[in-house]
Design a protein around this motif. Structure first.
Motif, PDB file in Angstrom:
ATOM      1  N   GLN A  38      75.903  54.430  72.842  1.00  0.00           N
ATOM      2  CA  GLN A  38      75.825  53.896  71.492  1.00  0.00           C
ATOM      3  C   GLN A  38      75.922  52.378  71.535  1.00  0.00           C
ATOM      4  O   GLN A  38      76.935  51.831  71.963  1.00  0.00           O
ATOM      5  N   PHE A  89      79.798  57.931  75.276  1.00  0.00           N
ATOM      6  CA  PHE A  89      80.553  59.096  74.837  1.00  0.00           C
ATOM      7  C   PHE A  89      80.118  60.341  75.590  1.00  0.00           C
ATOM      8  O   PHE A  89      78.923  60.558  75.819  1.00  0.00           O
ATOM      9  N   ALA A  99      78.346  71.969  66.584  1.00  0.00           N
ATOM     10  CA  ALA A  99      78.608  70.533  66.533  1.00  0.00           C
ATOM     11  C   ALA A  99      79.152  70.027  67.865  1.00  0.00           C
ATOM     12  O   ALA A  99      79.809  70.749  68.608  1.00  0.00           O
ATOM     13  N   LEU A 100      78.862  68.768  68.147  1.00  0.00           N
ATOM     14  CA  LEU A 100      79.383  68.137  69.358  1.00  0.00           C
ATOM     15  C   LEU A 100      80.755  67.549  69.071  1.00  0.00           C
ATOM     16  O   LEU A 100      80.979  66.924  68.030  1.00  0.00           O
ATOM     17  N   ILE A 101      81.672  67.749  69.981  1.00  0.00           N
ATOM     18  CA  ILE A 101      83.002  67.162  69.882  1.00  0.00           C
ATOM     19  C   ILE A 101      83.034  65.999  70.870  1.00  0.00           C
ATOM     20  O   ILE A 101      82.990  66.204  72.089  1.00  0.00           O
ATOM     21  N   PHE A 102      83.123  64.808  70.352  1.00  0.00           N
ATOM     22  CA  PHE A 102      83.002  63.618  71.177  1.00  0.00           C
ATOM     23  C   PHE A 102      84.335  63.179  71.770  1.00  0.00           C
ATOM     24  O   PHE A 102      85.387  63.302  71.139  1.00  0.00           O
ATOM     25  N   GLY A 103      84.261  62.655  72.978  1.00  0.00           N
ATOM     26  CA  GLY A 103      85.399  61.950  73.528  1.00  0.00           C
ATOM     27  C   GLY A 103      85.611  60.654  72.756  1.00  0.00           C
ATOM     28  O   GLY A 103      84.816  60.294  71.882  1.00  0.00           O
TER      29      GLY A 103
ATOM     30  N   PHE B  34      74.090  68.027  61.175  1.00  0.00           N
ATOM     31  CA  PHE B  34      75.511  67.706  61.208  1.00  0.00           C
ATOM     32  C   PHE B  34      75.726  66.315  60.641  1.00  0.00           C
ATOM     33  O   PHE B  34      74.914  65.417  60.845  1.00  0.00           O
ATOM     34  N   TYR B  36      78.461  63.135  60.625  1.00  0.00           N
ATOM     35  CA  TYR B  36      79.605  62.530  61.288  1.00  0.00           C
ATOM     36  C   TYR B  36      79.979  61.235  60.563  1.00  0.00           C
ATOM     37  O   TYR B  36      79.154  60.589  59.924  1.00  0.00           O
ATOM     38  N   LEU B  44      82.983  59.320  66.985  1.00  0.00           N
ATOM     39  CA  LEU B  44      82.363  60.037  65.878  1.00  0.00           C
ATOM     40  C   LEU B  44      83.222  61.255  65.539  1.00  0.00           C
ATOM     41  O   LEU B  44      83.619  62.018  66.424  1.00  0.00           O
ATOM     42  N   LEU B  46      83.308  64.712  63.266  1.00  0.00           N
ATOM     43  CA  LEU B  46      82.486  65.641  62.518  1.00  0.00           C
ATOM     44  C   LEU B  46      83.032  65.840  61.118  1.00  0.00           C
ATOM     45  O   LEU B  46      84.232  66.070  60.932  1.00  0.00           O
TER      46      LEU B  46
END
Lengths: 112, 116
Positions: A38, A89, A99-103, B34, B36, B44, B46
């Motif tokens: 990012q 990330f 859904a993605l769970i981000f660090g 989704f 965020y 990010l 959710l």
């Protein structure tokens, strides 16, 4: 739920050096392991991903390695360039379409 | 590759007003989208999962009456921030998923919201 940790939180390297970022996850059911880059003010961009049936994947200067037993995967960037400076990330996933769970992210700074 | 757009990219509004953010998948039909939220120097988080034609599923702590999500078609989802307050100022990012591409999710460029 999934607990994701990234290390280090910041990383400063000289241009041309290598950089390694590690992501540790808790859910042994995770089977998809992407890394996102990012840049400031932009959305995340997928740079490389790996699936659980593969131990390593390489794309030019970028590689990802996976250790499912230890539940961690790492991003490797070789011959770093100033344009690699960004926040990276990891976001391990257990099921496609969820859904993605981000660090928490790793800020990489490459100085020339 | 697949492209996801967001509109607007920047919005400034007065406290108490409502703001609508659009997320579009330009060259594919998204089964799921989704939303965020990202605060400065943070990851990010959710907010909600949106499937076409059904009600969105919100994460714990996200007020569904404040953050209205509508997924009216396979290429468009909207997030409306109702009665916005300064604490709602943030970077809002959507992503879209299609079963065509396995696990890959495609992210929009984000919308910066500033509530005065």
């Amino acid at each position: 739920g999934e607990n994701v940790e990234q290390h280090p939180s910041t990383l400063s390297v000289q241009e041309g050096d290598s950089a390694v970022i590690k992501c540790t996850y808790s859910d042994s059911a995770s089977n998809y392991f992407p890394w996102y880059k990012q840049e400031l003010g932009k959305g995340p961009q997928l740079i490389i991903d790996i699936r659980s049936n593969v131990g390593e994947k390489k794309d030019q200067r970028i590689a990802v390695t996976l250790n499912k037993t230890a539940k961690h995967f790492s991003l490797h960037i070789t011959e770093t360039q100033p344009e690699d400076s960004a926040v990276y990330f990891c976001a391990p996933q257990t099921q496609a379409g969820t859904a993605l769970i981000f660090g928490k992210g790793t800020t990489l700074s490459v100085s020339s | 590759g697949a492209v996801v757009s967001q509109h607007p990219s920047w919005v400034i509004c007065k406290s108490g007003t409502s703001v609508k953010i659009e997320c579009r998948s330009l060259d594919f039909q998204a089964t799921t989208m989704f939303w965020y939220r990202q605060f400065p120097k943070q990851s990010l988080m959710l907010m909600a999962t949106s499937n076409e034609g059904s009600k969105a599923t919100y994460e714990q702590g996200v007020e569904k009456d404040k953050f209205l999500i509508n997924h009216a078609s396979l290429t468009l989802s909207t997030l409306t921030v109702t009665s916005a307050h300064p604490e709602d100022s943030s970077f809002y990012i959507c992503s879209a998923w299609t079963s065509r591409d396995g696990e890959t999710q495609y992210f929009g460029p984000g919308t910066r919201l500033l509530v005065l």
